[in-house]
Design a protein around this motif. Structure first.
Motif, mmCIF file in Angstrom:
data_model
loop_
_atom_site.group_PDB
_atom_site.id
_atom_site.type_symbol
_atom_site.label_atom_id
_atom_site.label_comp_id
_atom_site.label_asym_id
_atom_site.label_seq_id
_atom_site.Cartn_x
_atom_site.Cartn_y
_atom_site.Cartn_z
ATOM 1 N N TRP A 113 0.813 -1.215 0.000
ATOM 2 C CA TRP A 113 0.000 0.000 0.000
ATOM 3 C C TRP A 113 0.852 1.274 0.000
ATOM 4 N N LEU A 114 2.151 1.120 0.255
ATOM 5 C CA LEU A 114 3.008 2.311 0.239
ATOM 6 C C LEU A 114 3.059 2.963 -1.129
ATOM 7 N N GLU A 115 2.871 2.164 -2.191
ATOM 8 C CA GLU A 115 2.939 2.709 -3.553
ATOM 9 C C GLU A 115 1.814 3.693 -3.833
ATOM 10 N N LYS A 122 6.405 5.615 -4.035
ATOM 11 C CA LYS A 122 7.272 4.674 -4.756
ATOM 12 C C LYS A 122 8.655 4.602 -4.138
ATOM 13 N N LYS A 123 9.194 5.767 -3.776
ATOM 14 C CA LYS A 123 10.527 5.765 -3.169
ATOM 15 C C LYS A 123 10.514 5.033 -1.818
ATOM 16 N N THR A 124 9.477 5.258 -1.032
ATOM 17 C CA THR A 124 9.366 4.567 0.261
ATOM 18 C C THR A 124 9.239 3.064 0.073
ATOM 19 N N THR A 130 14.352 -2.684 -0.404
ATOM 20 C CA THR A 130 15.813 -2.755 -0.349
ATOM 21 C C THR A 130 16.274 -3.211 1.031
ATOM 22 N N LEU A 131 15.606 -2.716 2.087
ATOM 23 C CA LEU A 131 15.930 -3.135 3.452
ATOM 24 C C LEU A 131 15.639 -4.617 3.650
ATOM 25 N N ILE A 132 14.511 -5.089 3.115
ATOM 26 C CA ILE A 132 14.170 -6.502 3.257
ATOM 27 C C ILE A 132 15.186 -7.386 2.550
#
Length: 365
Positions: A113-115, A122-124, A130-132
């Protein structure tokens, strides 16, 4: 004027004081297993004594019938819910401990849902993935042992049924005895206080009872109302482990942290899972529940005793930290009695009549 010559037998005085000290220590040692149960019984009986008197009036003035009714109410309101909560804690903590013991079953959420968030969505979303992909598993591997230890601690504490049953049984027994002989016990305590400190000792005992009733009404009742209403909201919107979260909410309310520490993560979880309707419902309900203490608590505290609310809340928090759960009542009693005694002592002196200039002249001289 010739003063009478008094010959003091110093060894007799020393051995007398030593004997009294030894008897006091031995008595405390003997009654030590009953202190906690009696303390809880005393706090509960003092807080609910007006209720017992009203029930006695409805039951044709029969004290024994009122004692039976109050004992049954204590079982229904205290013992039975706590037993159910402990059972629920054991039942719900076991799957958590099992899940925490196997890190491969733990997965970080996707947060798709962040998208949908404008501008930064999108950046979030890319940053989260990337963290995952880079360190999510390592992060879970570090957190997992602490999750397992925490869950295991809760299970071990909740599984200590024998001690809980003992203290509850003693609390019920002492409560029934105090309900039945409450007036005689109260007169005995007041008589001892008068022998110790005269009229001020009697006033201190009465003030202690008022402080206990103020805490029971203002802090505990408010915490019960907020946690029950918050728990109902969690159950209606479908939050898992609503019973355990209600217990956590009650502890937070008693510690003056408030129910929002539990309700806000639940709201975030609902929005995260896409259930926006129930998330909005819980958000509105949380605003109502979270604001209850600002209205209900001051009213109930002033019903119990005419004491500053800041004094009561400071005693609740300090007593909770210093003495544990029983400190909810010990802390406010100590502060309330000390506050009143110091106020009486200060007010015995006349108020200052001189202005500041005259005082400065006296200091200069």
């Amino acid at each position: 004027m010739n003063l009478p010559n008094k010959n003091y037998d110093l060894p007799q005085i020393m051995f007398g004081v030593l004997f009294i000290a030894l008897m006091t220590i031995a008595s405390i040692w003997v009654v030590k297993p009953f202190i906690l149960g009696f303390s809880w019984a005393g706090m509960i009986v003092i807080a609910t004594w007006p209720v017992m008197i009203r029930i006695q009036a409805l039951l044709w003035g029969r004290r024994i019938l009122a004692v039976i009714v109050m004992t049954v109410l204590l079982i229904l309101l205290f013992v039975l819910p706590i037993a159910l909560l402990i059972s629920s804690a054991v039942e719900n903590s076991a799957p958590l401990a099992k899940l925490a013991s196997n890190p491969s079953q733990l997965h970080l959420p996707d947060f798709t849902w962040l998208e949908s968030i404008p501008l930064i969505g999108k950046k979030t979303y890319l940053g989260w993935h990337t963290l995952i992909n880079s360190g999510g598993s390592a992060l879970l591997a570090k957190v997992q042992p602490y999750i397992g230890q925490t869950a295991g601690w809760f299970v071990s504490q909740a599984a200590n049924i024998g001690r809980f049953i003992l203290h509850c049984s003693l609390m019920l027994l002492f409560s029934a005895l105090l309900y039945y002989r409450g007036e005689h016990v109260g007169i005995g305590i007041r008589h001892f206080a008068i022998r110790l400190a005269g009229g001020r000792g009697d006033a201190a005992v009465i003030l202690a009872g008022q402080a206990i009733r103020a805490v029971a009404l203002g802090v505990v009742v408010t915490a019960i109302v907020q946690s029950v209403l918050g728990g109902i909201g969690l159950a209606i919107v479908g939050i898992p482990y609503a019973t355990l979260l209600t217990v956590v909410m009650f502890v937070c309310c008693v510690a003056q942290i408030g129910p929002l520490l539990v309700l806000i993560p639940a709201i975030i979880w609902l929005y995260w899972t896409g259930d926006n309707t129930w998330g909005t419902v819980l958000l509105v309900w949380s605003c109502v529940v979270g604001s209850l203490d600002s209205v209900l608590r001051p009213y109930l505290i002033h019903m119990g005793a005419d004491l500053p609310m800041l004094l009561i809340l400071s005693g609740v928090i300090g007593g909770l930290v210093a003495f544990g759960l029983i400190g909810l009542f010990i802390g406010p009693v100590v502060l309330a009695v000390s506050y009143r005694l110091i106020s009486l002592w200060v007010n015995e002196a006349p108020e200052p009549q001189q202005d500041l200039e005259e005082v400065n002249k006296l200091l200069g001289e």
